[in-house]
Each structure stands twice: as C-alpha cells, then as structure tokens.
Scaffold this motif. Structure first.
Motif, PDB file in Angstrom:
ATOM      1  N   HIS A  98       0.844  -1.198   0.000  1.00 37.44           N
ATOM      2  CA  HIS A  98       0.000   0.000   0.000  1.00 37.44           C
ATOM      3  C   HIS A  98       0.882   1.252   0.000  1.00 37.44           C
ATOM      4  O   HIS A  98       0.624   2.204  -0.746  1.00 37.44           O
ATOM      5  N   PHE A  99       1.902   1.261   0.815  1.00 35.57           N
ATOM      6  CA  PHE A  99       2.837   2.385   0.882  1.00 35.57           C
ATOM      7  C   PHE A  99       3.519   2.605  -0.473  1.00 35.57           C
ATOM      8  O   PHE A  99       3.612   3.732  -0.964  1.00 35.57           O
ATOM      9  N   GLN A 100       3.993   1.527  -1.090  1.00 37.61           N
ATOM     10  CA  GLN A 100       4.688   1.630  -2.378  1.00 37.61           C
ATOM     11  C   GLN A 100       3.754   2.120  -3.482  1.00 37.61           C
ATOM     12  O   GLN A 100       4.113   3.010  -4.261  1.00 37.61           O
ATOM     13  N   ILE A 101       2.559   1.550  -3.536  1.00 43.12           N
ATOM     14  CA  ILE A 101       1.583   1.963  -4.551  1.00 43.12           C
ATOM     15  C   ILE A 101       1.170   3.413  -4.306  1.00 43.12           C
ATOM     16  O   ILE A 101       1.026   4.193  -5.252  1.00 43.12           O
ATOM     17  N   GLY A 102       0.993   3.788  -3.042  1.00 39.07           N
ATOM     18  CA  GLY A 102       0.631   5.169  -2.714  1.00 39.07           C
ATOM     19  C   GLY A 102       1.677   6.160  -3.192  1.00 39.07           C
ATOM     20  O   GLY A 102       1.342   7.238  -3.697  1.00 39.07           O
ATOM     21  N   SER A 103       2.942   5.814  -3.059  1.00 37.46           N
ATOM     22  CA  SER A 103       4.024   6.680  -3.540  1.00 37.46           C
ATOM     23  C   SER A 103       3.956   6.837  -5.054  1.00 37.46           C
ATOM     24  O   SER A 103       4.120   7.941  -5.594  1.00 37.46           O
ATOM     25  N   LEU A 104       3.699   5.730  -5.747  1.00 36.94           N
ATOM     26  CA  LEU A 104       3.571   5.764  -7.205  1.00 36.94           C
ATOM     27  C   LEU A 104       2.349   6.590  -7.616  1.00 36.94           C
ATOM     28  O   LEU A 104       2.422   7.383  -8.560  1.00 36.94           O
ATOM     29  N   ILE A 105       1.247   6.419  -6.903  1.00 31.74           N
ATOM     30  CA  ILE A 105       0.030   7.178  -7.202  1.00 31.74           C
ATOM     31  C   ILE A 105       0.287   8.677  -7.042  1.00 31.74           C
ATOM     32  O   ILE A 105      -0.141   9.477  -7.887  1.00 31.74           O
ATOM     33  N   LEU A 106       0.979   9.067  -5.984  1.00 36.70           N
ATOM     34  CA  LEU A 106       1.303  10.485  -5.786  1.00 36.70           C
ATOM     35  C   LEU A 106       2.101  11.015  -6.974  1.00 36.70           C
ATOM     36  O   LEU A 106       1.767  12.058  -7.541  1.00 36.70           O
ATOM     37  N   ALA A 107       3.155  10.316  -7.358  1.00 40.12           N
ATOM     38  CA  ALA A 107       3.999  10.765  -8.469  1.00 40.12           C
ATOM     39  C   ALA A 107       3.208  10.869  -9.769  1.00 40.12           C
ATOM     40  O   ALA A 107       3.288  11.875 -10.483  1.00 40.12           O
ATOM     41  N   LEU A 108       2.417   9.843 -10.076  1.00 37.05           N
ATOM     42  CA  LEU A 108       1.651   9.852 -11.328  1.00 37.05           C
ATOM     43  C   LEU A 108       0.551  10.905 -11.317  1.00 37.05           C
ATOM     44  O   LEU A 108       0.235  11.489 -12.360  1.00 37.05           O
ATOM     45  N   THR A 109      -0.029  11.158 -10.144  1.00 37.65           N
ATOM     46  CA  THR A 109      -1.063  12.195 -10.052  1.00 37.65           C
ATOM     47  C   THR A 109      -0.468  13.568 -10.351  1.00 37.65           C
ATOM     48  O   THR A 109      -1.038  14.346 -11.121  1.00 37.65           O
ATOM     49  N   VAL A 110       0.679  13.857  -9.762  1.00 41.00           N
ATOM     50  CA  VAL A 110       1.327  15.151 -10.014  1.00 41.00           C
ATOM     51  C   VAL A 110       1.714  15.268 -11.486  1.00 41.00           C
ATOM     52  O   VAL A 110       1.421  16.278 -12.142  1.00 41.00           O
ATOM     53  N   LEU A 111       2.353  14.234 -12.032  1.00 42.11           N
ATOM     54  CA  LEU A 111       2.741  14.260 -13.440  1.00 42.11           C
ATOM     55  C   LEU A 111       1.522  14.354 -14.359  1.00 42.11           C
ATOM     56  O   LEU A 111       1.538  15.091 -15.350  1.00 42.11           O
ATOM     57  N   GLY A 112       0.476  13.607 -14.044  1.00 37.92           N
ATOM     58  CA  GLY A 112      -0.732  13.626 -14.870  1.00 37.92           C
ATOM     59  C   GLY A 112      -1.435  14.971 -14.840  1.00 37.92           C
ATOM     60  O   GLY A 112      -1.914  15.460 -15.868  1.00 37.92           O
ATOM     61  N   THR A 113      -1.487  15.579 -13.665  1.00 37.09           N
ATOM     62  CA  THR A 113      -2.141  16.886 -13.540  1.00 37.09           C
ATOM     63  C   THR A 113      -1.399  17.933 -14.363  1.00 37.09           C
ATOM     64  O   THR A 113      -2.000  18.641 -15.179  1.00 37.09           O
ATOM     65  N   PHE A 114      -0.100  18.028 -14.144  1.00 37.89           N
ATOM     66  CA  PHE A 114       0.665  19.050 -14.860  1.00 37.89           C
ATOM     67  C   PHE A 114       0.856  18.694 -16.329  1.00 37.89           C
ATOM     68  O   PHE A 114       0.917  19.583 -17.180  1.00 37.89           O
ATOM     69  N   GLY A 115       0.909  17.405 -16.642  1.00 34.85           N
ATOM     70  CA  GLY A 115       0.987  16.987 -18.043  1.00 34.85           C
ATOM     71  C   GLY A 115      -0.268  17.359 -18.809  1.00 34.85           C
ATOM     72  O   GLY A 115      -0.200  17.853 -19.937  1.00 34.85           O
ATOM     73  N   GLY A 116      -1.424  17.128 -18.193  1.00 38.61           N
ATOM     74  CA  GLY A 116      -2.687  17.503 -18.831  1.00 38.61           C
ATOM     75  C   GLY A 116      -2.777  19.005 -19.055  1.00 38.61           C
ATOM     76  O   GLY A 116      -3.216  19.467 -20.119  1.00 38.61           O
ATOM     77  N   MET A 117      -2.335  19.766 -18.069  1.00 34.79           N
ATOM     78  CA  MET A 117      -2.355  21.228 -18.218  1.00 34.79           C
ATOM     79  C   MET A 117      -1.374  21.667 -19.309  1.00 34.79           C
ATOM     80  O   MET A 117      -1.672  22.568 -20.102  1.00 34.79           O
ATOM     81  N   ALA A 118      -0.209  21.037 -19.371  1.00 36.20           N
ATOM     82  CA  ALA A 118       0.795  21.394 -20.373  1.00 36.20           C
ATOM     83  C   ALA A 118       0.293  21.122 -21.783  1.00 36.20           C
ATOM     84  O   ALA A 118       0.427  21.970 -22.680  1.00 36.20           O
ATOM     85  N   VAL A 119      -0.299  19.955 -22.005  1.00 34.78           N
ATOM     86  CA  VAL A 119      -0.810  19.614 -23.333  1.00 34.78           C
ATOM     87  C   VAL A 119      -1.935  20.572 -23.727  1.00 34.78           C
ATOM     88  O   VAL A 119      -1.993  21.047 -24.868  1.00 34.78           O
ATOM     89  N   THR A 120      -2.818  20.883 -22.786  1.00 32.94           N
ATOM     90  CA  THR A 120      -3.895  21.824 -23.071  1.00 32.94           C
ATOM     91  C   THR A 120      -3.325  23.180 -23.473  1.00 32.94           C
ATOM     92  O   THR A 120      -3.757  23.789 -24.458  1.00 32.94           O
ATOM     93  N   TYR A 121      -2.335  23.635 -22.727  1.00 32.30           N
ATOM     94  CA  TYR A 121      -1.727  24.936 -23.030  1.00 32.30           C
ATOM     95  C   TYR A 121      -1.007  24.908 -24.376  1.00 32.30           C
ATOM     96  O   TYR A 121      -1.131  25.839 -25.177  1.00 32.30           O
ATOM     97  N   LEU A 122      -0.246  23.841 -24.637  1.00 35.71           N
ATOM     98  CA  LEU A 122       0.480  23.743 -25.907  1.00 35.71           C
ATOM     99  C   LEU A 122      -0.473  23.747 -27.098  1.00 35.71           C
ATOM    100  O   LEU A 122      -0.192  24.369 -28.123  1.00 35.71           O
ATOM    101  N   ASN A 123      -1.586  23.058 -26.965  1.00 36.49           N
ATOM    102  CA  ASN A 123      -2.516  22.933 -28.088  1.00 36.49           C
ATOM    103  C   ASN A 123      -3.455  24.123 -28.241  1.00 36.49           C
ATOM    104  O   ASN A 123      -3.981  24.355 -29.328  1.00 36.49           O
ATOM    105  N   ASN A 124      -3.681  24.881 -27.161  1.00 35.11           N
ATOM    106  CA  ASN A 124      -4.683  25.947 -27.220  1.00 35.11           C
ATOM    107  C   ASN A 124      -4.146  27.335 -26.865  1.00 35.11           C
ATOM    108  O   ASN A 124      -4.861  28.320 -27.001  1.00 35.11           O
ATOM    109  N   GLY A 125      -2.932  27.390 -26.348  1.00 34.49           N
ATOM    110  CA  GLY A 125      -2.367  28.670 -25.954  1.00 34.49           C
ATOM    111  C   GLY A 125      -2.968  29.224 -24.681  1.00 34.49           C
ATOM    112  O   GLY A 125      -2.716  30.368 -24.312  1.00 34.49           O
TER     113      GLY A 125
END
Length: 154
Positions: free
Chosen positions: A57-84
C-alpha cells in the motif's frame, strides 16, 4: 509542432488517468487489507501478514502520488500547448484539488507509522474524497475527450 502530434498528445492524459484510477482502486484495496491485518486476531494476522499489504500500500501510494502530479501538470501542459491557454473550469479545478488531497494524504504517513489514529482516519477521509472526485473527473474527462474527438483535424 506537427498537427498530428499535437492532436495525439490530447489522449496521453486520459490514458494515464484511466490507469491511475485503476491503480488508485488497487491501492485502496491494499489499504483495506492492511487495516484488516492490523485489526485481526493473532491467528488470522499470521496468515494476512504474508501478503505484506501495508508495505505494498505504501509503495503503490508513492507511485500514485507521483503519477497524479505528473498527470495533472501533463494535462495542463498539453492543453496549453494545443490551445495557448488553460480552460479554467470544474475539470481543471477539481484536478488541482485532487492533487492537493493526495499530497496531504501521503504527508500523513510518518504520523500513521507512529500509530496516530487521527492521522490514519484523516488519511482515509482524504483518499475517499479523492476517489469520489476521481470518478467525477472520469465523467467530465470523457465529455472533454468527446469534444476533442468531434473537432479532430480532417
């Protein structure tokens, strides 16, 4: 950036988030099993401890935290790149809120490891709120994805 690449980047965030939703569900299952192990009678606990649910649970939780941060900012980055620009609406705001919730939940780990019951209950509450919002995010995300698909380049 080539138009085809820019368009296909739109699908990276949703794919990551679907995988993250499944991983979060698995993390929740491991958390439930870890609690069952902690609260079981001695004989049952001997059997459950072999599953190393708390460690996993601890290991998966650490991975979930990392992927959530990357996914959140990645989604915002792609939106910004494609739409300005970013589209400030419920999907974006709830996504940022979820990122904060998961960071807060994970930050309680040292207190939980010391046996703090209040920290454990707050951790569970934050994660339940995050999972509820995540399910809503999936619905709103599919609505956004549908708009992108309808406006795809010819």
């Amino acid at each position: 950036m080539p138009e085809a690449l820019a368009y296909n980047l739109n699908f990276l965030h949703p794919l990551l988030m679907l995988g993250l939703l499944a991983l979060s569900s698995y993390g929740m299952l491991l958390g439930i099993k870890a609690k069952k192990t902690r609260t079981a009678d001695a004989e049952t606990r001997k059997q459950l401890i072999k599953g190393q649910f708390a460690k996993r649970h601890f290991q998966i939780g650490s991975l979930i935290l990392a992927l959530t941060v990357l996914g959140t900012f990645g989604g915002m980055a792609v939106t910004y790149l494609n739409n300005g620009k970013l589209f400030v609406g419920p999907h974006l705001l709830v996504g940022i809120g979820m990122t904060c919730l998961i960071a807060l939940a994970v930050s309680l780990t040292p207190l939980m490891q010391q046996g703090n019951l209040i920290a454990r209950k707050v951790h569970v509450g934050l994660n339940m709120a995050m999972m509820t919002l995540f399910l809503w995010q999936a619905v709103s995300g599919f609505q956004i994805l549908n708009k992108i698909w309808e406006n795809r380049p010819a």
